[in-house]
Motif scaffolding. Structure first.
Motif: not given
Length: 268
Positions: A99-125
């Motif tokens: 399964c780990a190998a398949l996930v790495q294959l997905a990283v190679l083949l699929l487009p990388q999306g963007t979901q930015l967070l600033q968790i370092d500024q929100n300890p509770l989050l």
């Protein structure tokens, strides 16, 4: 270029680790574990470097679906590998490494999306996200253990266990399965409670499906933990409830984000 080479080599290392197990799964001497763990550790190291570069960007932490899937895969693979150094987990290793190998294959083949967070500024989050990840990983480990327990039990009943030295004792595996289940269930409950307390739109349209599915999964996990402690539930009942609850939790963690980030965004 290195952003592609790292997941490529990580995928190959995981595939080698899985292959070394499968090629000697029923061999009298057992698998070549030194080669297996060497390949797995190499894959984990390359995976970690690649993931950290993708996750931590100059604009914040990119918790895209692909990065979250890769992070969860790394955590599960690391946990199973460390556990396997002390306890025989031959049946689980090829599944996890594959399964780990398949996930790495997905990283190679699929487009990388963007979901930015600033968790370092929100300890509770940050704390909420950490507990959620740990809960999911532990509950998936409990699910893997339940599958292994079911296999060992089946083979013992049919007196066809040909890998005794490569498998843990049934009672030991079952005890660990339900300990993981209990810990994961408690952490999932904390995750849901903290989300309800600290998230203003916890039942908003964007989060409704995720939280309802997570709550259903929590109810099933809690019911199984109670049933095992009070009524001695095990065997088919335990594995059925565990698999259904894990499926609901996986849909909660990844299903809605897959629809939103991949299907609705027109990535394909």
């Amino acid at each position: 270029m290195h952003s592609l080479l790292l997941p490529l080599f990580a995928m190959l290392a995981y595939a080698l680790a899985a292959g070394t197990i499968l090629s000697r799964l029923f061999h009298p001497a057992g698998p070549a574990l030194k080669l297996t763990f060497s390949a797995a550790c190499l894959g984990l190291a390359l995976h970690a470097i690649s993931l950290s570069a993708a996750l931590f960007t100059s604009d914040g932490q990119n918790f895209s679906l692909l990065n979250v899937s890769s992070l969860v895969s790394w955590l599960i693979t690391m946990a199973v590998t460390l556990t396997a150094l002390r306890s025989p987990l031959v049946l689980l290793l090829p599944v996890v490494y594959g399964c780990a190998a398949l996930v790495q294959l997905a990283v190679l083949l699929l487009p990388q999306g963007t979901q930015l967070l600033q968790i370092d500024q929100n300890p509770l989050l940050l704390l909420h996200i950490l507990v959620a990840f740990i809960a999911y990983v532990i509950l998936i480990l409990a699910t893997l253990y339940s599958v292994q327990v079911s296999y060992i039990s089946y083979k013992l009943k049919h007196k066809a266990l040909s890998m005794t030295s490569q498998l843990p004792p049934l009672m030991q595996a079952e005890v660990l399965q339900f300990r993981l289940l209990l810990i994961g269930t408690v952490l999932l409950g904390i995750t849901l409670l903290s989300g309800a307390l600290f998230t203003s739109d916890w039942l908003g349209k964007q989060n409704l499906h995720k939280n309802v599915l997570s709550l259903l999964a929590f109810v099933l996990f809690a019911l199984l933990s109670w049933g095992h402690a009070r009524l001695g539930w095990r065997g088919k009942t335990a594995i059925s409830l565990t698999l259904v609850a894990s499926l609901l939790l996986t849909l909660a963690y990844f299903g809605s984000r897959f629809v939103r980030e991949v299907l609705l965004s027109g990535a394909f």
